[in-house]
Design a protein around this motif. Structure first.
Motif, PDB file in Angstrom:
ATOM      1  N   VAL A 117       0.836  -1.212   0.000  1.00  0.00           N
ATOM      2  CA  VAL A 117       0.000   0.000   0.000  1.00  0.00           C
ATOM      3  C   VAL A 117       0.864   1.253   0.000  1.00  0.00           C
ATOM      4  O   VAL A 117       0.547   2.227  -0.684  1.00  0.00           O
ATOM      5  CB  VAL A 117      -0.999  -0.005   1.174  1.00  0.00           C
ATOM      6  CG1 VAL A 117      -1.747   1.311   1.270  1.00  0.00           C
ATOM      7  CG2 VAL A 117      -1.995  -1.146   0.999  1.00  0.00           C
ATOM      8  N   GLU A 118       1.965   1.258   0.745  1.00  0.00           N
ATOM      9  CA  GLU A 118       2.873   2.409   0.712  1.00  0.00           C
ATOM     10  C   GLU A 118       3.401   2.611  -0.712  1.00  0.00           C
ATOM     11  O   GLU A 118       3.442   3.739  -1.210  1.00  0.00           O
ATOM     12  CB  GLU A 118       4.048   2.192   1.666  1.00  0.00           C
ATOM     13  CG  GLU A 118       3.666   2.224   3.120  1.00  0.00           C
ATOM     14  CD  GLU A 118       4.738   1.646   4.030  1.00  0.00           C
ATOM     15  OE1 GLU A 118       4.541   1.718   5.257  1.00  0.00           O
ATOM     16  OE2 GLU A 118       5.761   1.119   3.541  1.00  0.00           O
ATOM     17  N   ALA A 119       3.793   1.522  -1.344  1.00  0.00           N
ATOM     18  CA  ALA A 119       4.352   1.594  -2.697  1.00  0.00           C
ATOM     19  C   ALA A 119       3.331   2.126  -3.694  1.00  0.00           C
ATOM     20  O   ALA A 119       3.657   2.960  -4.543  1.00  0.00           O
ATOM     21  CB  ALA A 119       4.853   0.212  -3.128  1.00  0.00           C
ATOM     22  N   ARG A 120       2.089   1.649  -3.596  1.00  0.00           N
ATOM     23  CA  ARG A 120       1.065   2.112  -4.530  1.00  0.00           C
ATOM     24  C   ARG A 120       0.642   3.543  -4.233  1.00  0.00           C
ATOM     25  O   ARG A 120       0.341   4.315  -5.144  1.00  0.00           O
ATOM     26  CB  ARG A 120      -0.126   1.168  -4.550  1.00  0.00           C
ATOM     27  CG  ARG A 120       0.089   0.029  -5.538  1.00  0.00           C
ATOM     28  CD  ARG A 120       0.196  -1.278  -4.852  1.00  0.00           C
ATOM     29  NE  ARG A 120       0.553  -2.377  -5.733  1.00  0.00           N
ATOM     30  CZ  ARG A 120       1.651  -3.082  -5.545  1.00  0.00           C
ATOM     31  NH1 ARG A 120       2.509  -2.782  -4.604  1.00  0.00           N
ATOM     32  NH2 ARG A 120       1.910  -4.117  -6.319  1.00  0.00           N
ATOM     33  N   THR A 121       0.623   3.916  -2.964  1.00  0.00           N
ATOM     34  CA  THR A 121       0.313   5.303  -2.606  1.00  0.00           C
ATOM     35  C   THR A 121       1.370   6.236  -3.200  1.00  0.00           C
ATOM     36  O   THR A 121       1.049   7.255  -3.813  1.00  0.00           O
ATOM     37  CB  THR A 121       0.251   5.476  -1.074  1.00  0.00           C
ATOM     38  OG1 THR A 121      -0.776   4.628  -0.555  1.00  0.00           O
ATOM     39  CG2 THR A 121      -0.022   6.915  -0.685  1.00  0.00           C
ATOM     40  N   PHE A 122       2.636   5.855  -3.024  1.00  0.00           N
ATOM     41  CA  PHE A 122       3.727   6.667  -3.553  1.00  0.00           C
ATOM     42  C   PHE A 122       3.649   6.733  -5.074  1.00  0.00           C
ATOM     43  O   PHE A 122       3.789   7.808  -5.666  1.00  0.00           O
ATOM     44  CB  PHE A 122       5.066   6.103  -3.083  1.00  0.00           C
ATOM     45  CG  PHE A 122       6.222   7.010  -3.331  1.00  0.00           C
ATOM     46  CD1 PHE A 122       6.270   8.279  -2.781  1.00  0.00           C
ATOM     47  CD2 PHE A 122       7.282   6.600  -4.115  1.00  0.00           C
ATOM     48  CE1 PHE A 122       7.346   9.130  -3.000  1.00  0.00           C
ATOM     49  CE2 PHE A 122       8.366   7.435  -4.349  1.00  0.00           C
ATOM     50  CZ  PHE A 122       8.395   8.704  -3.791  1.00  0.00           C
ATOM     51  N   ALA A 123       3.407   5.605  -5.716  1.00  0.00           N
ATOM     52  CA  ALA A 123       3.294   5.571  -7.180  1.00  0.00           C
ATOM     53  C   ALA A 123       2.137   6.452  -7.645  1.00  0.00           C
ATOM     54  O   ALA A 123       2.276   7.207  -8.617  1.00  0.00           O
ATOM     55  CB  ALA A 123       3.100   4.136  -7.659  1.00  0.00           C
ATOM     56  N   LEU A 124       1.008   6.384  -6.958  1.00  0.00           N
ATOM     57  CA  LEU A 124      -0.146   7.209  -7.318  1.00  0.00           C
ATOM     58  C   LEU A 124       0.210   8.693  -7.228  1.00  0.00           C
ATOM     59  O   LEU A 124      -0.117   9.470  -8.130  1.00  0.00           O
ATOM     60  CB  LEU A 124      -1.335   6.890  -6.407  1.00  0.00           C
ATOM     61  CG  LEU A 124      -2.585   7.743  -6.590  1.00  0.00           C
ATOM     62  CD1 LEU A 124      -3.134   7.623  -8.019  1.00  0.00           C
ATOM     63  CD2 LEU A 124      -3.637   7.354  -5.558  1.00  0.00           C
ATOM     64  N   LEU A 125       0.900   9.080  -6.167  1.00  0.00           N
ATOM     65  CA  LEU A 125       1.273  10.485  -6.017  1.00  0.00           C
ATOM     66  C   LEU A 125       2.302  10.916  -7.059  1.00  0.00           C
ATOM     67  O   LEU A 125       2.305  12.070  -7.488  1.00  0.00           O
ATOM     68  CB  LEU A 125       1.782  10.748  -4.599  1.00  0.00           C
ATOM     69  CG  LEU A 125       0.718  10.636  -3.504  1.00  0.00           C
ATOM     70  CD1 LEU A 125       1.355  10.735  -2.124  1.00  0.00           C
ATOM     71  CD2 LEU A 125      -0.373  11.670  -3.687  1.00  0.00           C
ATOM     72  N   LEU A 126       3.160  10.003  -7.476  1.00  0.00           N
ATOM     73  CA  LEU A 126       4.110  10.322  -8.544  1.00  0.00           C
ATOM     74  C   LEU A 126       3.401  10.543  -9.877  1.00  0.00           C
ATOM     75  O   LEU A 126       3.832  11.367 -10.682  1.00  0.00           O
ATOM     76  CB  LEU A 126       5.131   9.192  -8.705  1.00  0.00           C
ATOM     77  CG  LEU A 126       6.235   9.109  -7.664  1.00  0.00           C
ATOM     78  CD1 LEU A 126       6.991   7.802  -7.811  1.00  0.00           C
ATOM     79  CD2 LEU A 126       7.183  10.291  -7.788  1.00  0.00           C
ATOM     80  N   LEU A 127       2.329   9.801 -10.116  1.00  0.00           N
ATOM     81  CA  LEU A 127       1.663   9.829 -11.419  1.00  0.00           C
ATOM     82  C   LEU A 127       0.449  10.750 -11.494  1.00  0.00           C
ATOM     83  O   LEU A 127      -0.018  11.053 -12.592  1.00  0.00           O
ATOM     84  CB  LEU A 127       1.239   8.409 -11.805  1.00  0.00           C
ATOM     85  CG  LEU A 127       2.380   7.402 -11.978  1.00  0.00           C
ATOM     86  CD1 LEU A 127       1.820   6.001 -12.218  1.00  0.00           C
ATOM     87  CD2 LEU A 127       3.298   7.812 -13.106  1.00  0.00           C
ATOM     88  N   SER A 128      -0.073  11.185 -10.350  1.00  0.00           N
ATOM     89  CA  SER A 128      -1.314  11.965 -10.381  1.00  0.00           C
ATOM     90  C   SER A 128      -1.082  13.345 -10.998  1.00  0.00           C
ATOM     91  O   SER A 128      -0.012  13.923 -10.910  1.00  0.00           O
ATOM     92  CB  SER A 128      -1.895  12.105  -8.974  1.00  0.00           C
ATOM     93  OG  SER A 128      -1.076  12.904  -8.165  1.00  0.00           O
ATOM     94  N   ASP A 129      -2.123  13.838 -11.644  1.00  0.00           N
ATOM     95  CA  ASP A 129      -2.085  15.154 -12.266  1.00  0.00           C
ATOM     96  C   ASP A 129      -3.392  15.856 -11.939  1.00  0.00           C
ATOM     97  O   ASP A 129      -4.437  15.429 -12.427  1.00  0.00           O
ATOM     98  CB  ASP A 129      -1.902  15.026 -13.778  1.00  0.00           C
ATOM     99  CG  ASP A 129      -1.677  16.372 -14.445  1.00  0.00           C
ATOM    100  OD1 ASP A 129      -1.145  17.274 -13.773  1.00  0.00           O
ATOM    101  OD2 ASP A 129      -2.025  16.504 -15.630  1.00  0.00           O
ATOM    102  N   PRO A 130      -3.383  16.879 -11.110  1.00  0.00           N
ATOM    103  CA  PRO A 130      -2.231  17.537 -10.512  1.00  0.00           C
ATOM    104  C   PRO A 130      -1.516  16.617  -9.515  1.00  0.00           C
ATOM    105  O   PRO A 130      -2.110  15.643  -9.039  1.00  0.00           O
ATOM    106  CB  PRO A 130      -2.837  18.759  -9.813  1.00  0.00           C
ATOM    107  CG  PRO A 130      -4.255  18.407  -9.556  1.00  0.00           C
ATOM    108  CD  PRO A 130      -4.657  17.475 -10.654  1.00  0.00           C
ATOM    109  N   PRO A 131      -0.276  16.954  -9.178  1.00  0.00           N
ATOM    110  CA  PRO A 131       0.544  16.043  -8.366  1.00  0.00           C
ATOM    111  C   PRO A 131       0.251  16.099  -6.867  1.00  0.00           C
ATOM    112  O   PRO A 131       1.156  16.035  -6.039  1.00  0.00           O
ATOM    113  CB  PRO A 131       1.969  16.511  -8.667  1.00  0.00           C
ATOM    114  CG  PRO A 131       1.825  17.956  -8.962  1.00  0.00           C
ATOM    115  CD  PRO A 131       0.489  18.089  -9.656  1.00  0.00           C
ATOM    116  N   GLU A 132      -1.005  16.238  -6.519  1.00  0.00           N
ATOM    117  CA  GLU A 132      -1.413  16.196  -5.115  1.00  0.00           C
ATOM    118  C   GLU A 132      -2.829  15.660  -5.036  1.00  0.00           C
ATOM    119  O   GLU A 132      -3.659  15.934  -5.900  1.00  0.00           O
ATOM    120  CB  GLU A 132      -1.312  17.572  -4.459  1.00  0.00           C
ATOM    121  CG  GLU A 132      -2.138  18.629  -5.132  1.00  0.00           C
ATOM    122  CD  GLU A 132      -1.878  20.005  -4.574  1.00  0.00           C
ATOM    123  OE1 GLU A 132      -2.851  20.779  -4.506  1.00  0.00           O
ATOM    124  OE2 GLU A 132      -0.737  20.318  -4.234  1.00  0.00           O
TER     125      GLU A 132
END
Length: 162
Positions: free
Chosen positions: A24-39
């Motif tokens: 879950v930490e890994a997917r949360t981090f990946a989601l935040l890296l890929l989200s647009d806007p980045p938050e």
């Protein structure tokens, strides 16, 4: 579009799992890296990943404690918006290299203590590991200095430093 981003989060998340993060930490981090806007706010992360509040809360807490993620607020909005803390994350990565010198010293002790043992093949493997990290220890300051020079030159030229 949602299916595509889910696949990408899964792919990137698997990599970050291999670096020691929980799934879950890994997917949360990946989601935040890929989200647009980045938050993203807490509930958007929870909804996207389909995990419980406590699981997302624990994941965000660890990511923030590690310096990978931080949050911001917006005037008139009580929500916290989470984003990758790129500067802190870079500093964390750079700090992880500081363990090389103690590792080299420890491997030297191990190799010295094993000099009279019989398994020469294993001892040779340990010396090879020691040599590899000794090489890294010697080269990292040069590599970092080159990187800093490149960033300074790009900034002076008005380009975004890579």
């Amino acid at each position: 579009m949602i299916k595509d981003i889910k696949l990408r989060v899964e792919e990137i998340g698997k990599f970050f799992e291999s670096t020691g993060l929980t799934p879950v930490e890994a997917r949360t981090f990946a989601l935040l890296l890929l989200s647009d806007p980045p938050e993203l706010d807490f509930f958007a992360i929870q909804e996207f990943l389909g995990a419980s509040k406590s699981t997302i809360s624990n994941a965000l807490k660890r990511l923030m404690n590690e310096g990978r993620v931080d949050y911001t607020t917006k005037p008139g909005d009580r929500k916290r918006y989470f984003r990758v803390s790129s500067q802190k994350w870079l500093e964390q990565i750079q700090d992880s290299f500081t363990t090389i010198t103690p590792f080299v010293a420890t491997m030297k002790k191990v190799v010295d203590l094993r000099k009279d043992t019989e398994d020469e093949a294993f001892n040779a493997d340990l010396r090879r590991i020691q040599d590899y990290f000794l090489h890294l220890e010697q080269e990292l300051p040069r590599i970092r200095a080159e990187w800093e020079q490149r960033r300074a030159a790009a900034a002076a030229a008005g380009r975004s430093p890579a």
